[in-house]
Write a protein that holds these residues in place. Structure first.
Motif, PDB file in Angstrom:
ATOM      1  N   LEU B 225       0.834  -1.202   0.000  1.00 13.69           N
ATOM      2  CA  LEU B 225       0.000   0.000   0.000  1.00 13.69           C
ATOM      3  C   LEU B 225       0.870   1.254   0.000  1.00 13.69           C
ATOM      4  O   LEU B 225       0.626   2.201  -0.761  1.00 13.69           O
ATOM      5  CB  LEU B 225      -0.936   0.002   1.211  1.00 13.69           C
ATOM      6  N   GLN B 226       1.890   1.251   0.846  1.00 17.20           N
ATOM      7  CA  GLN B 226       2.831   2.376   0.876  1.00 17.20           C
ATOM      8  C   GLN B 226       3.490   2.586  -0.476  1.00 17.20           C
ATOM      9  O   GLN B 226       3.648   3.720  -0.947  1.00 17.20           O
ATOM     10  CB  GLN B 226       3.925   2.143   1.940  1.00 17.20           C
ATOM     11  N   ARG B 227       3.886   1.479  -1.111  1.00 15.34           N
ATOM     12  CA  ARG B 227       4.536   1.566  -2.416  1.00 15.34           C
ATOM     13  C   ARG B 227       3.575   2.186  -3.431  1.00 15.34           C
ATOM     14  O   ARG B 227       3.967   3.058  -4.213  1.00 15.34           O
ATOM     15  CB  ARG B 227       4.954   0.156  -2.841  1.00 15.34           C
ATOM     16  N   SER B 228       2.317   1.756  -3.400  1.00 15.99           N
ATOM     17  CA  SER B 228       1.330   2.315  -4.333  1.00 15.99           C
ATOM     18  C   SER B 228       1.067   3.793  -4.056  1.00 15.99           C
ATOM     19  O   SER B 228       0.894   4.587  -4.982  1.00 15.99           O
ATOM     20  CB  SER B 228       0.016   1.528  -4.256  1.00 15.99           C
ATOM     21  N   ARG B 229       1.029   4.147  -2.777  1.00 17.34           N
ATOM     22  CA  ARG B 229       0.843   5.561  -2.414  1.00 17.34           C
ATOM     23  C   ARG B 229       1.928   6.433  -3.033  1.00 17.34           C
ATOM     24  O   ARG B 229       1.651   7.453  -3.664  1.00 17.34           O
ATOM     25  CB  ARG B 229       0.915   5.749  -0.890  1.00 17.34           C
ATOM     26  N   ARG B 230       3.169   6.003  -2.826  1.00 25.13           N
ATOM     27  CA  ARG B 230       4.293   6.786  -3.354  1.00 25.13           C
ATOM     28  C   ARG B 230       4.246   6.870  -4.876  1.00 25.13           C
ATOM     29  O   ARG B 230       4.574   7.886  -5.470  1.00 25.13           O
ATOM     30  CB  ARG B 230       5.624   6.156  -2.911  1.00 25.13           C
ATOM     31  N   GLU B 231       3.827   5.767  -5.479  1.00 25.68           N
ATOM     32  CA  GLU B 231       3.809   5.712  -6.938  1.00 25.68           C
ATOM     33  C   GLU B 231       2.746   6.664  -7.502  1.00 25.68           C
ATOM     34  O   GLU B 231       3.017   7.439  -8.429  1.00 25.68           O
ATOM     35  CB  GLU B 231       3.515   4.263  -7.350  1.00 25.68           C
ATOM     36  N   VAL B 232       1.531   6.619  -6.947  1.00 22.53           N
ATOM     37  CA  VAL B 232       0.444   7.470  -7.428  1.00 22.53           C
ATOM     38  C   VAL B 232       0.787   8.939  -7.187  1.00 22.53           C
ATOM     39  O   VAL B 232       0.634   9.787  -8.074  1.00 22.53           O
ATOM     40  CB  VAL B 232      -0.882   7.086  -6.736  1.00 22.53           C
ATOM     41  N   GLU B 233       1.299   9.221  -5.996  1.00 18.77           N
ATOM     42  CA  GLU B 233       1.673  10.590  -5.671  1.00 18.77           C
ATOM     43  C   GLU B 233       2.792  11.078  -6.592  1.00 18.77           C
ATOM     44  O   GLU B 233       2.769  12.220  -7.064  1.00 18.77           O
ATOM     45  CB  GLU B 233       2.133  10.632  -4.202  1.00 18.77           C
ATOM     46  N   GLY B 234       3.755  10.190  -6.838  1.00 16.88           N
ATOM     47  CA  GLY B 234       4.865  10.549  -7.720  1.00 16.88           C
ATOM     48  C   GLY B 234       4.401  10.860  -9.132  1.00 16.88           C
ATOM     49  O   GLY B 234       4.875  11.812  -9.762  1.00 16.88           O
ATOM     50  N   LEU B 235       3.465  10.067  -9.648  1.00 17.72           N
ATOM     51  CA  LEU B 235       2.941  10.330 -10.994  1.00 17.72           C
ATOM     52  C   LEU B 235       2.159  11.635 -11.046  1.00 17.72           C
ATOM     53  O   LEU B 235       2.259  12.388 -12.009  1.00 17.72           O
ATOM     54  CB  LEU B 235       2.052   9.165 -11.449  1.00 17.72           C
ATOM     55  N   ALA B 236       1.372  11.902 -10.001  1.00 17.69           N
ATOM     56  CA  ALA B 236       0.612  13.159  -9.965  1.00 17.69           C
ATOM     57  C   ALA B 236       1.576  14.348  -9.940  1.00 17.69           C
ATOM     58  O   ALA B 236       1.389  15.334 -10.664  1.00 17.69           O
ATOM     59  CB  ALA B 236      -0.313  13.182  -8.741  1.00 17.69           C
ATOM     60  N   LEU B 237       2.634  14.223  -9.130  1.00 17.57           N
ATOM     61  CA  LEU B 237       3.623  15.301  -9.054  1.00 17.57           C
ATOM     62  C   LEU B 237       4.350  15.480 -10.384  1.00 17.57           C
ATOM     63  O   LEU B 237       4.657  16.606 -10.788  1.00 17.57           O
ATOM     64  CB  LEU B 237       4.642  15.003  -7.968  1.00 17.57           C
ATOM     65  N   ALA B 238       4.640  14.370 -11.050  1.00 14.30           N
ATOM     66  CA  ALA B 238       5.319  14.455 -12.344  1.00 14.30           C
ATOM     67  C   ALA B 238       4.449  15.205 -13.358  1.00 14.30           C
ATOM     68  O   ALA B 238       4.949  15.973 -14.186  1.00 14.30           O
ATOM     69  CB  ALA B 238       5.663  13.065 -12.857  1.00 14.30           C
ATOM     70  N   THR B 239       3.142  14.985 -13.290  1.00 10.73           N
ATOM     71  CA  THR B 239       2.224  15.721 -14.161  1.00 10.73           C
ATOM     72  C   THR B 239       2.300  17.218 -13.875  1.00 10.73           C
ATOM     73  O   THR B 239       2.382  18.043 -14.792  1.00 10.73           O
ATOM     74  CB  THR B 239       0.777  15.221 -13.940  1.00 10.73           C
ATOM     75  N   LEU B 240       2.289  17.564 -12.593  1.00 15.19           N
ATOM     76  CA  LEU B 240       2.378  18.979 -12.212  1.00 15.19           C
ATOM     77  C   LEU B 240       3.724  19.569 -12.641  1.00 15.19           C
ATOM     78  O   LEU B 240       3.791  20.709 -13.113  1.00 15.19           O
ATOM     79  CB  LEU B 240       2.194  19.124 -10.698  1.00 15.19           C
ATOM     80  N   ALA B 241       4.790  18.796 -12.476  1.00 15.67           N
ATOM     81  CA  ALA B 241       6.119  19.282 -12.870  1.00 15.67           C
ATOM     82  C   ALA B 241       6.160  19.569 -14.371  1.00 15.67           C
ATOM     83  O   ALA B 241       6.746  20.566 -14.808  1.00 15.67           O
ATOM     84  CB  ALA B 241       7.186  18.267 -12.485  1.00 15.67           C
ATOM     85  N   GLY B 242       5.546  18.692 -15.145  1.00 14.78           N
ATOM     86  CA  GLY B 242       5.500  18.904 -16.589  1.00 14.78           C
ATOM     87  C   GLY B 242       4.752  20.184 -16.949  1.00 14.78           C
ATOM     88  O   GLY B 242       5.187  20.963 -17.803  1.00 14.78           O
ATOM     89  N   ARG B 243       3.640  20.430 -16.270  1.00 16.94           N
ATOM     90  CA  ARG B 243       2.883  21.660 -16.532  1.00 16.94           C
ATOM     91  C   ARG B 243       3.696  22.889 -16.130  1.00 16.94           C
ATOM     92  O   ARG B 243       3.725  23.889 -16.850  1.00 16.94           O
ATOM     93  CB  ARG B 243       1.556  21.643 -15.769  1.00 16.94           C
ATOM     94  N   LEU B 244       4.339  22.824 -14.976  1.00 15.95           N
ATOM     95  CA  LEU B 244       5.151  23.953 -14.507  1.00 15.95           C
ATOM     96  C   LEU B 244       6.243  24.266 -15.521  1.00 15.95           C
ATOM     97  O   LEU B 244       6.512  25.426 -15.834  1.00 15.95           O
ATOM     98  CB  LEU B 244       5.771  23.602 -13.146  1.00 15.95           C
ATOM     99  N   ARG B 245       6.865  23.219 -16.053  1.00 10.53           N
ATOM    100  CA  ARG B 245       7.951  23.411 -17.011  1.00 10.53           C
ATOM    101  C   ARG B 245       7.427  24.051 -18.303  1.00 10.53           C
ATOM    102  O   ARG B 245       8.034  24.959 -18.841  1.00 10.53           O
ATOM    103  CB  ARG B 245       8.601  22.047 -17.293  1.00 10.53           C
ATOM    104  N   ARG B 246       6.277  23.573 -18.763  1.00 10.69           N
ATOM    105  CA  ARG B 246       5.732  24.123 -20.002  1.00 10.69           C
ATOM    106  C   ARG B 246       5.250  25.562 -19.821  1.00 10.69           C
ATOM    107  O   ARG B 246       5.557  26.448 -20.603  1.00 10.69           O
ATOM    108  CB  ARG B 246       4.562  23.263 -20.497  1.00 10.69           C
ATOM    109  N   GLU B 247       4.493  25.779 -18.754  1.00 13.05           N
ATOM    110  CA  GLU B 247       3.850  27.084 -18.589  1.00 13.05           C
ATOM    111  C   GLU B 247       4.791  28.134 -17.997  1.00 13.05           C
ATOM    112  O   GLU B 247       4.567  29.333 -18.179  1.00 13.05           O
ATOM    113  CB  GLU B 247       2.609  26.944 -17.690  1.00 13.05           C
TER     114      GLU B 247
END
Lengths: 280, 280
Positions: B225-247
């Motif tokens: 469960l912890q591993r999945s938490r980190r993974e989902v959170e990491g993917l969500a953050l990566a999406t935000l990082a991509g937007r920050l970089r573009r915008e």
């Protein structure tokens, strides 16, 4: 940080990295001794691997740099590789900025150079010193450590031991093979016996030459711009991460359980997590 | 990933970490040989330090695991420590999920265990095997590597060399000192000579015992469960990082230059960067 900003940009930041056992702490201690002999104020930032359980740095300020512990003109700070908002890439520049504003002419950053974030910190310095020692495994092991390409200066420490000269030759050969534009800095390969201070004045001289060359070519300003970019971007991302954690925490538990149990995939879960916050 | 989700959750993930030179590749090869002797399909994920310049892994699939390279039932993938959306904490679970859905009963993740992200990946496995070898420096060096606290099983490899027994005793003493609740798993300290296969059946037995104990206690489900938490959170953050970089890309250049030149501080610059995007 706002108050410190006008007083920053003067310190020369030297990153010292290398595999465990190369003699980084001893070399940094010797380097600090040589800088103090010039009458300069010196900062030392030591980056330790973090204990995953306690969250703290495994070696603290107290066990290192005992020689300089009572010198008011040597500022020492240990930092763990995790537990900082935005990670080491954000936390290390903040500490460097404090040393800088406090009037340290030189700041030495010591990292264990196998992990990527530690290598990044060393590479972000004004000068990256890669420290190796003989008897630490063959060339493949050194390449594995991922630190050969970042060095502005290479130092073979423990140069009085068997295998030092072959390692020097190997490094010179690898440095010689790299493509670089005409007039570009060619990383020297120096030798030291840091425990006796041997070779340390020559290392300091090489650092001085590198500093002058980098300032003249504009490379120092370009490298510092990159460092600032990463730092600002890292802080902005850390802010977003904090919001995600606060606003998405409840949803994350359910989504992670669904991922673990095969009910959804992590990409769909991440999209659902963002949809529950104002960050989408 | 959506198509794979229903077929995941069956593989047992074994993380193998330790300092360079401990014999990780040799041990993983021997472990795979033993698992193949059972008739199981096996996955191997090898995490390499990244070259900061090329962005690629320094050692590829081709130079490792030559013994198993022609075995269709051994799936091998190398992965660099950077260059992945969201970093290793996101990329490694995706690769594990593919191995899992492909029917690998066991997946072995091999990382160089000095950097924090590599340690995190090993610690996120169902079982974390910490591999050490004699002659790699004293106990402080081992502690420095930051890997002692994460081990579910410790293995002293190259156990036929001088210094193996003192290292075993030191590890057993450290394991014995740790606080743990009654009935909790006590990490065993095993010995191997992986190059000859000595001790590998015993390592496999210990892994089997650990697996059964973890499944029974619910610790495996909690860890996943912890591993999945980190993974989902990491993917969500990566999406935000991509937007920050573009915008935020255009604004970042000016803000970084102002930080470098002392005109503003990085926190103010980060806030200004977010204010230029829709992410604020």
């Amino acid at each position: 940080m706002a108050a410190l900003a006008p007083d920053t940009g003067r310190a020369f930041v030297v990153g010292v990295t290398g595999p465990p056992g190369a003699g980084k702490s001893t070399t940094v201690t010797a380097l600090v001794r040589a800088l103090r002999a010039r009458g300069e104020r010196v900062g030392v930032l030591a980056v330790d691997p973090t204990s995953p359980f306690t969250g703290g740095a495994l070696l603290g300020d107290r066990v290192r740099m005992q020689e300089h512990a009572l010198d008011d003109e040597v500022l020492i700070r240990s930092m763990a590789t995790r537990g900082h908002l935005g990670g080491l890439a954000v936390a290390a520049p903040q500490a460097l900025r404090v040393f800088d504003a406090a009037g340290c002419a030189t700041v030495v950053v010591e990292t264990v150079g196998v992990g990527q974030s530690e290598v990044d910190v060393a590479a972000a310095a004004d000068a990256a010193v890669v420290l190796l020692a003989p008897g630490m495994g063959d060339g493949v092991q050194a390449a594995k450590a991922g630190i050969l390409e970042i060095g502005d200066l290479f130092v073979v420490n423990k140069a009085d031991r068997d295998g030092a000269q072959p390692l020097v030759r190997e490094l010179r050969s690898m440095v010689g093979l790299a493509d670089r534009p005409p007039g570009a800095w060619k990383p020297p390969v120096l030798t030291t016996v840091a425990s006796e201070g041997t070779g340390v004045p020559e290392l300091l001289d090489a650092l001085d030459r590198f500093r002058v060359a980098q300032a003249a070519s504009g490379d120092q300003a370009r490298r510092r711009l990159q460092r600032s970019r990463r730092e600002v971007e890292g802080l902005a991302l850390a802010t977003l991460a904090g919001r995600l954690r606060r606003e998405g925490s409840a949803a994350l538990d359910d989504l992670a359980a669904a991922v673990r149990d095969g009910g959804t995939d992590p990409y769909a879960a991440a999209a659902a997590l963002l949809a529950r916050t104002d960050l989408r």
